[in-house]
Scaffold this active site. Structure first.
Site, PDB file in Angstrom:
ATOM      1  N   ARG A 181      19.335   4.191 -21.449  1.00  0.00           N
ATOM      2  CA  ARG A 181      18.504   5.257 -20.887  1.00  0.00           C
ATOM      3  C   ARG A 181      17.405   4.711 -19.980  1.00  0.00           C
ATOM      4  O   ARG A 181      17.149   5.262 -18.906  1.00  0.00           O
ATOM      5  CB  ARG A 181      17.909   6.103 -22.018  1.00  0.00           C
ATOM      6  CG  ARG A 181      16.950   7.214 -21.569  1.00  0.00           C
ATOM      7  CD  ARG A 181      17.426   8.013 -20.380  1.00  0.00           C
ATOM      8  NE  ARG A 181      18.795   8.499 -20.500  1.00  0.00           N
ATOM      9  CZ  ARG A 181      19.529   8.900 -19.483  1.00  0.00           C
ATOM     10  NH1 ARG A 181      19.060   8.820 -18.239  1.00  0.00           N
ATOM     11  NH2 ARG A 181      20.749   9.339 -19.671  1.00  0.00           N
ATOM     12  N   LYS A 241      -0.287   7.038  -3.525  1.00  0.00           N
ATOM     13  CA  LYS A 241       0.009   8.222  -4.330  1.00  0.00           C
ATOM     14  C   LYS A 241       1.299   7.980  -5.112  1.00  0.00           C
ATOM     15  O   LYS A 241       2.340   8.579  -4.875  1.00  0.00           O
ATOM     16  CB  LYS A 241       0.114   9.456  -3.436  1.00  0.00           C
ATOM     17  CG  LYS A 241      -1.214   9.811  -2.776  1.00  0.00           C
ATOM     18  CD  LYS A 241      -1.089  11.019  -1.860  1.00  0.00           C
ATOM     19  CE  LYS A 241      -2.434  11.328  -1.204  1.00  0.00           C
ATOM     20  NZ  LYS A 241      -2.338  12.479  -0.269  1.00  0.00           N
ATOM     21  N   LYS A 264     -12.409   4.689   3.854  1.00  0.00           N
ATOM     22  CA  LYS A 264     -12.071   6.107   3.890  1.00  0.00           C
ATOM     23  C   LYS A 264     -13.197   6.915   4.531  1.00  0.00           C
ATOM     24  O   LYS A 264     -14.327   6.442   4.695  1.00  0.00           O
ATOM     25  CB  LYS A 264     -11.801   6.608   2.474  1.00  0.00           C
ATOM     26  CG  LYS A 264     -10.699   5.864   1.745  1.00  0.00           C
ATOM     27  CD  LYS A 264      -9.339   6.256   2.239  1.00  0.00           C
ATOM     28  CE  LYS A 264      -8.934   7.617   1.708  1.00  0.00           C
ATOM     29  NZ  LYS A 264      -7.567   8.005   2.141  1.00  0.00           N
ATOM     30  N   GLU A 275     -10.540   4.946   8.404  1.00  0.00           N
ATOM     31  CA  GLU A 275     -10.096   6.330   8.541  1.00  0.00           C
ATOM     32  C   GLU A 275     -11.165   7.127   9.290  1.00  0.00           C
ATOM     33  O   GLU A 275     -12.361   7.011   8.990  1.00  0.00           O
ATOM     34  CB  GLU A 275      -9.864   6.944   7.158  1.00  0.00           C
ATOM     35  CG  GLU A 275      -9.476   8.409   7.200  1.00  0.00           C
ATOM     36  CD  GLU A 275      -9.313   9.004   5.810  1.00  0.00           C
ATOM     37  OE1 GLU A 275      -9.031  10.214   5.733  1.00  0.00           O
ATOM     38  OE2 GLU A 275      -9.467   8.271   4.809  1.00  0.00           O
ATOM     39  N   ASP A 297      -6.826  11.175  10.157  1.00  0.00           N
ATOM     40  CA  ASP A 297      -6.590  11.997   8.975  1.00  0.00           C
ATOM     41  C   ASP A 297      -6.475  13.478   9.326  1.00  0.00           C
ATOM     42  O   ASP A 297      -7.424  14.090   9.816  1.00  0.00           O
ATOM     43  CB  ASP A 297      -7.721  11.784   7.973  1.00  0.00           C
ATOM     44  CG  ASP A 297      -7.521  12.566   6.690  1.00  0.00           C
ATOM     45  OD1 ASP A 297      -6.383  12.561   6.181  1.00  0.00           O
ATOM     46  OD2 ASP A 297      -8.480  13.191   6.210  1.00  0.00           O
TER      47      ASP A 297
END
Length: 309
Positions: A115, A149, A181, A215, A239
Site C-alpha cells: 500500500r 505549496k 516577498k 516579488e 505577483d
C-alpha cells in the site's frame, strides 16, 4: 553556495534529495503509520510468511511515471527481503496497463509494503502528469516552476515528481535561496527598495543562496529593482499581475537592458498559462502543480499459485 537542483539530471536529483535524509525520514514515517510502533502486519502474520512469490505493479490509467526511484529505499526501510526489477523509468509516459515493476520475495514482505508503495507512486505520478499537461502548453523558451505549496513532509519527493514531469524547481525551502516577498518590502519607498535589493543580494549570496528573487506587486516596485546593480537580483516575481501589466513589465526590463528574468505567478491555470507565456515572461510558477494534483491509480498483482505444482 548551495547546489542548484535544476542543474542535476533526474536520477542525480533523487540522489541529491536522498542525501539530505529527508527522503528516508518520510519513508520511515510512512512505514510507522502503517505498521505501528511494533512494526507489525498482523494480517500478513496469518499467511505462510516464508512463501515465495512474485508480483507486478502496473499502471491502470495514462500517466507520467514518478516515484520508481524510491522503491529500493522503501524496501530497505520496510526491511523487506524483496528483489525489485524496474521495467520503466521515472519521467516516462505510460499508457494504461503498462508493467512498471516486478517484485520477488516472501509474500508477507510484498503485501506489507504494497500500500505504501502504490500510494507513493500514485501520488508522485499524479504530480508529474499534471506538470506535463502544463508544460505542454507553453514554449520551451518559458520555464515552468513549482512552489513551496507542497504537502507538509512530502516536499522533497513532490518536487522530484515535478522534475519527472518536465518542470523546474523553485527553491526547496527557506534555506537555499532568497525570495523577498511583497510583505517583506511593503513598507519601503522606491529608493529604499533599490538599496535593499543590492544589500539583500550581497548578504544572500554570502549565505549560500543559489538565486536572489524579489516579488513585486506594482510596476513602480519593478522600476526600483531594475535601478539596482544589474548583477544584484536574478529574478523578479510578478505577483497576480494582469497580462497587460506583464507585457509592460517585459517592456520595462527590455528597455533597461537588464539581465533580470521575469516570473509570473498567481492563480495560473491550464486555461490561462499559454496566454501568460505569450506576454514574454521568462518563467511561470504554479502552486497547483502540487496542491491540486490527483493521484494516479496503480495496481499490484500477485502471481497466482500454480495449481498443478
Amino acid at each position: 553556495m548551495t547546489t542548484d537542483p535544476n542543474t542535476l539530471s533526474v536520477p542525480e536529483l533523487y540522489d541529491h534529495l536522498a542525501e539530505t535524509g529527508l527522503v528516508r525520514g518520510l519513508l520511515e514515517l510512512a512505514r510507522d503509520e502503517d505498521l505501528g510502533p511494533d512494526l507489525r502486519d498482523i494480517t500478513a502474520e496469518l499467511v505462510e510468511v516464508a512463501a515465495e512469490t512474485s508480483a507486478t505493479v502496473r499502471s491502470r490509467k495514462s500517466a507520467v511515471l514518478a516515484g520508481l526511484a524510491c522503491v529500493p529505499d522503501l524496501l530497505d526501510v520496510f526491511d523487506a527481503n524483496v528483489e525489485a526489477a524496474m521495467l520503466a523509468a521515472d519521467g516516462q509516459h505510460l499508457s494504461p496497463d503498462v508493467d512498471i515493476l516486478t517484485l520477488s520475495g516472501p509474500l508477507a514482505d510484498i503485501v506489507r509494503v504494497e500500500r505504501t508503495l502504490l500510494n507513493l507512486i500514485g501520488r508522485l505520478s499524479g504530480i508529474a502528469t499534471r506538470v506535463r499537461a502544463f508544460a505542454d502548453r507553453i514554449p520551451d523558451t518559458c520555464t515552468l516552476l513549482d512552489t513551496r505549496k507542497t504537502t507538509p513532509g512530502l516536499r522533497v519527493l513532490e518536487k522530484y515528481a515535478v522534475r519527472c514531469g518536465g518542470g523546474q524547481l523553485h527553491r526547496l525551502g527557506l534555506h537555499d535561496a532568497v525570495l523577498v516577498k511583497d510583505n517583506h518590502i511593503a513598507h519601503m519607498s522606491a529608493e529604499e527598495l533599490t538599496a535593499f535589493a543590492e544589500r539583500a543580494a550581497l548578504q544572500g549570496r554570502a549565505a549560500g543562496a543559489h538565486f536572489i528573487e524579489i516579488e513585486v506587486d506594482t510596476l513602480d516596485q519593478q522600476r526600483a529593482v531594475l535601478a539596482a546593480d544589474p548583477d544584484a537580483v536574478d529574478f523578479v516575481l510578478l505577483d497576480n499581475m494582469p497580462n497587460d501589466d506583464l507585457r509592460l513589465s517585459v517592456k520595462l526590463r527590455n528597455e533597461a537592458r537588464s539581465p533580470i528574468q521575469l516570473e509570473a505567478s498567481g492563480g495560473i491555470s491550464l486555461d490561462t498559462i499559454a496566454d501568460i507565456a505569450a506576454t514574454g515572461v521568462d518563467r511561470i510558477s504554479v502552486g497547483s502543480l502540487t496542491h491540486q494534483a490527483r493521484s494516479i491509480d496503480f495496481g499490484l498483482d500477485i502471481e497466482p499459485a500454480d495449481n498443478n505444482a
